[in-house]
Write an enzyme that holds these catalytic residues in place. Structure first.
Site, PDB file in Angstrom:
ATOM      1  CB  SER A 258       5.439   2.195   4.260  1.00 38.78           C
ATOM      2  OG  SER A 258       4.955   2.401   2.935  1.00 38.78           O
ATOM      3  CG  ASP A 259      -1.476   3.280   4.653  1.00 32.90           C
ATOM      4  OD1 ASP A 259      -1.798   3.018   3.486  1.00 32.90           O
ATOM      5  OD2 ASP A 259      -2.256   3.794   5.466  1.00 32.90           O
ATOM      6  CG  HIS A 260       5.119   6.348   0.947  1.00 39.94           C
ATOM      7  ND1 HIS A 260       6.162   6.861   1.698  1.00 39.94           N
ATOM      8  CD2 HIS A 260       5.142   7.029  -0.220  1.00 39.94           C
ATOM      9  CE1 HIS A 260       6.785   7.803   1.008  1.00 39.94           C
ATOM     10  NE2 HIS A 260       6.172   7.939  -0.155  1.00 39.94           N
TER      11      HIS A 260
ATOM     12  CB  SER B 146      -0.923   0.017   1.233  1.00 41.70           C
ATOM     13  OG  SER B 146      -1.683   1.206   1.289  1.00 41.70           O
TER      14      SER B 146
ATOM     15  CE  LYS C 206      -5.305   4.791   4.604  1.00 44.37           C
ATOM     16  NZ  LYS C 206      -4.947   3.808   5.627  1.00 44.37           N
TER      17      LYS C 206
END
Length: 419
Positions: A305-307, A62, A154
């Site tokens: 990391s959900d960068h 992600s 999201k």
């Protein structure tokens, strides 16, 4: 092209070379020979670095880069260069852009822009048209173009029947459906975790119930429809319990956790630092402990990391108006290693997830395609803003201690190595 890696300690529990210091000769993108003190007649590049370790290529399930539409946050090119410097040979890119990736052409365009980079981009297509949650996007066409999964980043699928249809339809071609776990009605306009700290700070809270209620619904639908479901970035102790129970029923479900949700709690919010405004919100010590236990037990399948790069105009503002999100790909290895204190476990976490997204894994073996992450686990340091290569600097990890360092990657006949 002939590349020789000298004296690298191999970290791969499935390899016969695990924990052995070896030379690796790569010819035209494939591992030709692994041995001690190799002396080939000719090499185009020799890699010899302090305390060099190698593992299978790391994968992040992600990440977000902004392009197309939000290039001021991050471009695809610079984002993939950042991923390469951070040790990742592959990243799944969310469709959170101004022009939503929701059809064949958008997937093709993303892959075209990423083609020259070392790190491989794996597009996640939007589950619904324009990620508005009203009707399914062109899932099969996007799969044919190269999308590895489908989800609205999201944005929860609030229409239960739409998720049912998505799971049923995607079964026809083995598609992986993602469902972000948050009930929007329960979450409301919440900004942080709902508990004592939200009350003290006077900030609207997002209760764990919002996540848990949505997961309960999604799992019930999955049990009815069958199919493949991935629940990204869970954050509560009860969420771990719910998914553990679902797996006991043999439901085809996986989940991930964001690294920052493993490490930080909502105690970090006392100074209203917007870098700590993330979604799902930072929870409590009880939650972080349960998440870590879930990782150790295999209930949580992967870390991310959900960068999410955010430009200064949308991050360095009042807490209520700041966008959610933190960058994290550059600190993923160091933060995890500092947390776990276990190199083998850290590498296992960073290399998980490819098979779930239908991505072939390369072995560290003679004849295999080169897909290697280069790093050193040595030392501990404080991470600083000056180290950030990403265009946006909204890192929750600034001034935090991390361990080791990344040297880069080798992917096929391409490489990005910091010497």
């Amino acid at each position: 092209m002939r590349l020789l890696i000298k004296s690298a300690k191999i970290i791969d529990s499935e390899s016969s070379f695990h924990k052995k210091k070896m030379d690796i000769l790569i010819v035209n993108g494939r591992i030709e020979e692994i041995g001690s003190s190799l002396k080939p007649s000719k090499v185009d590049k020799e890699v010899k670095l302090e305390d060099l370790h190698v593992s299978r290529g790391w994968f992040d399930s992600s990440v977000n880069f902004g392009e197309p539409g939000y290039e001021e946050r991050e471009t695809i090119s610079n984002g993939l260069k950042t991923a390469a410097k951070s040790g990742f040979t592959g990243v799944a890119i969310n469709p959170e852009t101004q022009l939503i990736v929701d059809d064949n052409g958008a997937v093709t365009s993303l892959l075209s822009k990423a083609a020259r980079e070392v790190t491989i981009a794996y597009p996640i297509g939007a589950l619904t048209r324009q990620a508005k949650g009203k009707e399914l996007a062109e899932l099969y066409d996007m799969r044919q173009a190269g999308a590895v999964a489908f989800g609205d980043y999201k944005k929860p699928v609030m229409n239960s029947n739409l998720l049912k249809l998505a799971l049923q339809y995607a079964q026809n071609f083995g598609g992986l459906v993602q469902s972000y776990p948050q009930d929007s009605k329960i979450a409301g306009n919440g900004l942080v975790n709902e508990d004592e700290n939200s009350t003290k700070l006077g900030l609207k809270g997002i209760p764990g119930l919002a996540e848990e209620l949505h997961i309960t619904r999604d799992l019930a639908i999955l049990e009815y429809t069958g199919g493949k479901l991935h629940i990204p970035t869970i954050s509560t102790a009860k969420a771990v319990k719910l998914i553990k129970e679902a797996k006991k029923k043999d439901l085809d479900v996986t989940c991930s956790v964001a690294i920052h949700n493993l490490i930080f709690t909502d105690d970090l919010l006392t100074n209203f630092d917007t870098r700590a405004k993330v979604l799902p919100p930072l929870r409590t010590k009880k939650d972080t402990a349960a998440l870590f236990k879930g990782l150790k037990e295999g209930v949580i399948d992967m870390v991310t990391s959900d960068h999410f790069p955010v430009d200064i105009e949308h991050k360095k503002v009042e807490f209520e108006h700041a966008l959610f999100g933190t960058i994290g790909i550059e600190t993923a290895f160091g933060a995890l290693l500092k947390l776990t204190g276990d190199l083998d476990f850290t590498i296992s976490l960073l290399t998980k997830g490819k098979s779930r997204f239908g991505i072939k894994e390369a072995q560290i073996a003679e004849g295999s395609e080169a897909d290697l992450s280069l790093f050193s686990p040595k030392g501990t340091r404080e991470f600083t803003r000056e180290e950030i290569f990403s265009t946006s600097k909204n890192s929750i990890f600034i001034n935090s201690e991390i361990s080791g360092k990344t040297y880069g990657i080798i992917a096929g006949d391409k490489w990005e190595i910091q010497e």
